[in-house]
Each structure stands twice: as C-alpha cells, then as structure tokens.
Design a protein around this motif. Sequence first.
Motif, PDB file in Angstrom:
ATOM      1  N   LEU A 104       0.822  -1.205   0.000  1.00  0.00           N
ATOM      2  CA  LEU A 104       0.000   0.000   0.000  1.00  0.00           C
ATOM      3  C   LEU A 104       0.860   1.260   0.000  1.00  0.00           C
ATOM      4  N   ARG A 105       2.007   1.217   0.696  1.00  0.00           N
ATOM      5  CA  ARG A 105       2.903   2.376   0.676  1.00  0.00           C
ATOM      6  C   ARG A 105       3.475   2.587  -0.724  1.00  0.00           C
ATOM      7  N   GLY A 106       3.756   1.500  -1.421  1.00  0.00           N
ATOM      8  CA  GLY A 106       4.194   1.645  -2.805  1.00  0.00           C
ATOM      9  C   GLY A 106       3.101   2.214  -3.685  1.00  0.00           C
ATOM     10  N   CYS A 107       1.861   1.827  -3.421  1.00  0.00           N
ATOM     11  CA  CYS A 107       0.729   2.363  -4.203  1.00  0.00           C
ATOM     12  C   CYS A 107       0.571   3.856  -3.992  1.00  0.00           C
ATOM     13  N   ILE A 108       0.929   4.356  -2.804  1.00  0.00           N
ATOM     14  CA  ILE A 108       0.855   5.797  -2.548  1.00  0.00           C
ATOM     15  C   ILE A 108       1.792   6.542  -3.487  1.00  0.00           C
ATOM     16  N   LEU A 109       3.012   6.028  -3.653  1.00  0.00           N
ATOM     17  CA  LEU A 109       3.954   6.656  -4.576  1.00  0.00           C
ATOM     18  C   LEU A 109       3.455   6.570  -6.013  1.00  0.00           C
ATOM     19  N   ILE A 110       2.874   5.434  -6.391  1.00  0.00           N
ATOM     20  CA  ILE A 110       2.352   5.289  -7.754  1.00  0.00           C
ATOM     21  C   ILE A 110       1.227   6.282  -8.007  1.00  0.00           C
ATOM     22  N   ARG A 138       0.620 -14.783 -16.363  1.00  0.00           N
ATOM     23  CA  ARG A 138       0.533 -13.531 -17.127  1.00  0.00           C
ATOM     24  C   ARG A 138       0.857 -12.332 -16.235  1.00  0.00           C
ATOM     25  N   CYS A 139       0.433 -12.374 -14.982  1.00  0.00           N
ATOM     26  CA  CYS A 139       0.749 -11.288 -14.070  1.00  0.00           C
ATOM     27  C   CYS A 139       2.245 -11.215 -13.799  1.00  0.00           C
ATOM     28  N   ASP A 140       2.892 -12.392 -13.700  1.00  0.00           N
ATOM     29  CA  ASP A 140       4.348 -12.426 -13.578  1.00  0.00           C
ATOM     30  C   ASP A 140       5.005 -11.720 -14.759  1.00  0.00           C
ATOM     31  N   GLU A 141       4.509 -12.006 -15.950  1.00  0.00           N
ATOM     32  CA  GLU A 141       5.090 -11.420 -17.150  1.00  0.00           C
ATOM     33  C   GLU A 141       4.847  -9.918 -17.209  1.00  0.00           C
ATOM     34  N   ILE A 142       3.646  -9.494 -16.823  1.00  0.00           N
ATOM     35  CA  ILE A 142       3.336  -8.061 -16.826  1.00  0.00           C
ATOM     36  C   ILE A 142       4.230  -7.329 -15.829  1.00  0.00           C
ATOM     37  N   LEU A 143       4.372  -7.885 -14.634  1.00  0.00           N
ATOM     38  CA  LEU A 143       5.201  -7.248 -13.614  1.00  0.00           C
ATOM     39  C   LEU A 143       6.658  -7.169 -14.062  1.00  0.00           C
ATOM     40  N   ALA A 144       7.138  -8.208 -14.731  1.00  0.00           N
ATOM     41  CA  ALA A 144       8.524  -8.208 -15.204  1.00  0.00           C
ATOM     42  C   ALA A 144       8.746  -7.141 -16.268  1.00  0.00           C
ATOM     43  N   GLU A 145       7.768  -6.940 -17.154  1.00  0.00           N
ATOM     44  CA  GLU A 145       7.933  -5.973 -18.237  1.00  0.00           C
ATOM     45  C   GLU A 145       7.788  -4.529 -17.758  1.00  0.00           C
ATOM     46  N   PHE A 146       7.060  -4.312 -16.673  1.00  0.00           N
ATOM     47  CA  PHE A 146       6.845  -2.948 -16.192  1.00  0.00           C
ATOM     48  C   PHE A 146       7.723  -2.600 -14.990  1.00  0.00           C
ATOM     49  N   ALA A 147       8.485  -3.544 -14.469  1.00  0.00           N
ATOM     50  CA  ALA A 147       9.402  -3.275 -13.360  1.00  0.00           C
ATOM     51  C   ALA A 147      10.796  -2.967 -13.869  1.00  0.00           C
ATOM     52  N   CYS A 148      10.887  -2.383 -15.041  1.00  0.00           N
ATOM     53  CA  CYS A 148      12.155  -2.002 -15.632  1.00  0.00           C
ATOM     54  C   CYS A 148      11.924  -0.740 -16.455  1.00  0.00           C
ATOM     55  N   TRP A 149      13.015  -0.089 -16.798  1.00  0.00           N
ATOM     56  CA  TRP A 149      12.907   1.127 -17.605  1.00  0.00           C
ATOM     57  C   TRP A 149      13.945   1.106 -18.727  1.00  0.00           C
ATOM     58  N   PRO A 150      13.476   1.357 -19.960  1.00  0.00           N
ATOM     59  CA  PRO A 150      12.099   1.605 -20.409  1.00  0.00           C
ATOM     60  C   PRO A 150      11.209   0.373 -20.257  1.00  0.00           C
ATOM     61  N   PHE A 151       9.917   0.618 -20.243  1.00  0.00           N
ATOM     62  CA  PHE A 151       8.971  -0.483 -20.131  1.00  0.00           C
ATOM     63  C   PHE A 151       9.183  -1.465 -21.280  1.00  0.00           C
ATOM     64  N   GLY A 152       9.111  -2.760 -20.949  1.00  0.00           N
ATOM     65  CA  GLY A 152       9.231  -3.788 -21.978  1.00  0.00           C
ATOM     66  C   GLY A 152      10.647  -4.112 -22.381  1.00  0.00           C
ATOM     67  N   VAL A 193       8.947   1.803  -8.486  1.00  0.00           N
ATOM     68  CA  VAL A 193       8.094   1.260  -7.422  1.00  0.00           C
ATOM     69  C   VAL A 193       7.722  -0.187  -7.730  1.00  0.00           C
ATOM     70  N   LEU A 194       7.404  -0.468  -8.977  1.00  0.00           N
ATOM     71  CA  LEU A 194       7.049  -1.840  -9.344  1.00  0.00           C
ATOM     72  C   LEU A 194       8.234  -2.780  -9.192  1.00  0.00           C
ATOM     73  N   GLU A 195       9.446  -2.268  -9.406  1.00  0.00           N
ATOM     74  CA  GLU A 195      10.621  -3.116  -9.164  1.00  0.00           C
ATOM     75  C   GLU A 195      10.747  -3.445  -7.686  1.00  0.00           C
ATOM     76  N   VAL A 196      10.488  -2.455  -6.824  1.00  0.00           N
ATOM     77  CA  VAL A 196      10.524  -2.718  -5.377  1.00  0.00           C
ATOM     78  C   VAL A 196       9.463  -3.747  -5.010  1.00  0.00           C
ATOM     79  N   LEU A 197       8.251  -3.617  -5.546  1.00  0.00           N
ATOM     80  CA  LEU A 197       7.183  -4.547  -5.218  1.00  0.00           C
ATOM     81  C   LEU A 197       7.458  -5.944  -5.777  1.00  0.00           C
ATOM     82  N   SER A 198       8.176  -6.027  -6.896  1.00  0.00           N
ATOM     83  CA  SER A 198       8.486  -7.352  -7.454  1.00  0.00           C
ATOM     84  C   SER A 198       9.431  -8.140  -6.559  1.00  0.00           C
TER      85      SER A 198
END
Length: 376
Positions: free
Chosen positions: A106-112, A295-309, A365-370
């Motif tokens: 939830l704290r990560g969601c606040i930053l998002i 699929r959620c694993d794959e989505i999180l992996a692609e969005f927990a990096c920069w640039p996305f994907g 933030v998504l990298e931290v949550l991953s």
Amino acid sequence: MSSAGGLSRRRVAGASSSSASDDAPSPSWTPNGLNPNGTVVTHAGSAFEGGSKVACDPRDLDQVQEDSRYGGRMPRLTIMEEVLLLGLKDKHGYLSFWNDSISYALRGCILIELALRRRIALVKDPNQRRSPLADRLVEVIDDKPTGETILDEALKMMKGQEADRMSINGWVDLLSGETWNVMKIGYQLKQVRERLAKGLVDKGVLRTEKRNFLLFDMATHPVADVRTKESIVTRAVSLLTATTSAVPPSALDKEGTQCRVTRTVCLVCAAYAASVLDNAFGRLTYEDREAAFQRCDEILAEFACWPFGSTSATGNGGGKRREAANIGMGNSAPSGRESVLGLVQEVKREMNGEDDASFHLIAGVLEVLSKLDSLL
C-alpha cells in the motif's frame, strides 16, 4: 357610515385610481424581458424567462483545466483503495490476519498514485542513470493538494524532505516504518488500512460494523456497494485472462479516466505483490488461475524495468517457476510476452514523451514490489 355589528371599509382619496392601476400592467414592465425602449433584459439566473446563467463555481474551471492537463479526470477510487477492496472479505469486512505484504504494498501504491497525479517524479540527473532503478532519487514537481488525505500527508512529507532527497526504496521503507534511523521514524504513515477503509465508508463503498473476536471488539468494514468491487474484479480478471495484444475494454475504467491502462496494470501488479490477487480468481478454474498468475508475472517483469518492456523474454523468477510447472503438467503453450508487449505500447501512449519522469518512478516502485517476497 358603518353598519351595526359589521366592519366598515375606510375609503381614502386616490383609492380608486390605485386599485385600477393594480390590474393594469406597469408602464415600466414589459413581458419577455424587454425594456420600454425595446432592449433585451437578461437576469443573473436562468429562473427568469429570457435570462441566462452567468454565475459558476471557479473550482469547476480549475477542475476542467487540471483534467485536460493530466490527460483525463481522476477516478473515483485510488489504487490503494482498490487493492484494499480486493483484500477485504465481502461479508466479514476484514483482511487476512496472515497477510504481511499488503501494508508494504500500500505504501508503494501511494507513490504510484502521486506519480500518476503528476505530483512526484524521479530527478532528471544523468548521473542517476548509473544507479539501480529503486535507488534513484524522488522529487516533488507539484505540491498542490490532491484532495485525498493520505496522499496529501505523504506529499507534505516529501516536500519537507526536498533538501535531502531520498530514493524510491527509501521512501517506501520510511512510509512503512521499516527504518533503524530514529530521526526518520516520524515519516511512518500510521493506520493506513483503517484510514483507507474509513475513506471508502465515506464514499459509500463500505460500511462500518463491530465484530467480537473472543476477548475484544473490532471495527470491521463489510462491502456495501457490491457493484464497485465487482467492477474492480472484472478489470483485473479481464486483463489477466486476455490472450491478445489488444487491451479488452472490460479491463479499463470508465471512458475519460486519466491513464486507464496504466492504472489497471498498476492495480494487478500491486494486488499481486500484496497477496490479494487470488481473491479475484474465485470463479476461475485451476488452469485458468495458473495462467492468470503467469501472465501477471510477465506483466510485472515488463513494467518493473525502464524503459517499459526492456526485460529479457524469460521474465522473472516467478515466471520461470510457473512456466516449468506448466511444462511438467504437459502444457506446452507459448509464453504470452507478445500480448504483454502490446500492453506496453498502450501504456506508452499515456506517457508524456519517451522519458516521462513520473512513469520512470512507477517503474521503480514496481521493481521494489516485485522483490517484496525477498524483502519480507
């Protein structure tokens, strides 16, 4: 002369002319808002015939300008509230006592949420490119209040720390109270779950009840608006069960909502990290549940990096484990990374350029949550 036992009517001079003038229209009044000289008279309100509305609330104009600036109107519920709703038991109104992940998530969601509302972003410093994504510094780009109490409290803390900026990982730890520095203990956001639940009560989504738990009473918040929670479940399930590159309309919020695709992606990733996503899969079969988690694993992996994907095609550790489990069960279906990359393109359309610092922060933030399982 007055009559006996009755009332007499006193007549005064000029009464007859006055009463006659009562029936006749005044020479200064003409119908349809016209003056005697023929000009049109307009009124301040629309209640008068021929009038027009000229008064308005200046806050309405400010809201329109803010919506156009941020690419749409703000949703009714924040990402934190949606994640909390997924974790609550509908009839009992409380979270699982064994869930240690949701508070940190939830704290990560606040930053998002603050990043999506264009209040915070990553510092645009070339030297920061060398640092890991989660260790890059956060800055406040707009300290205007959001109207959400928890968001404004966190934003005020960040604004007060501008002289000594901290990283994404540092802010998530501080807001969660995960620090050994006694000078920073005041940055902890307390009772976030209870405050979010009370906010949902004010919005009519939850209601408050008292339940007895053996030795003590505790306030619980059962779901009052079932349709609101069903819409959140539908969005999550629709996104995670889609097999094409196109984003299904049922996976998105209402038309005109700001960053609809990005918000749904952040919702499923944060719910997955908070260990509440399985509550949305009650109607799915075992195979469909495993496919949705993969699929959620794959989505999180692609969005927990920069640039996305820009991650490798193999995904993260969780994706490898689920893929190996599927192969062990005889399911040799190919990975859905291609469809996830289509989702990445939809999110990039909501960005302000290729180097959007606010979306850059979301990736951190998504990298931290991953990595939440290893952190806890």
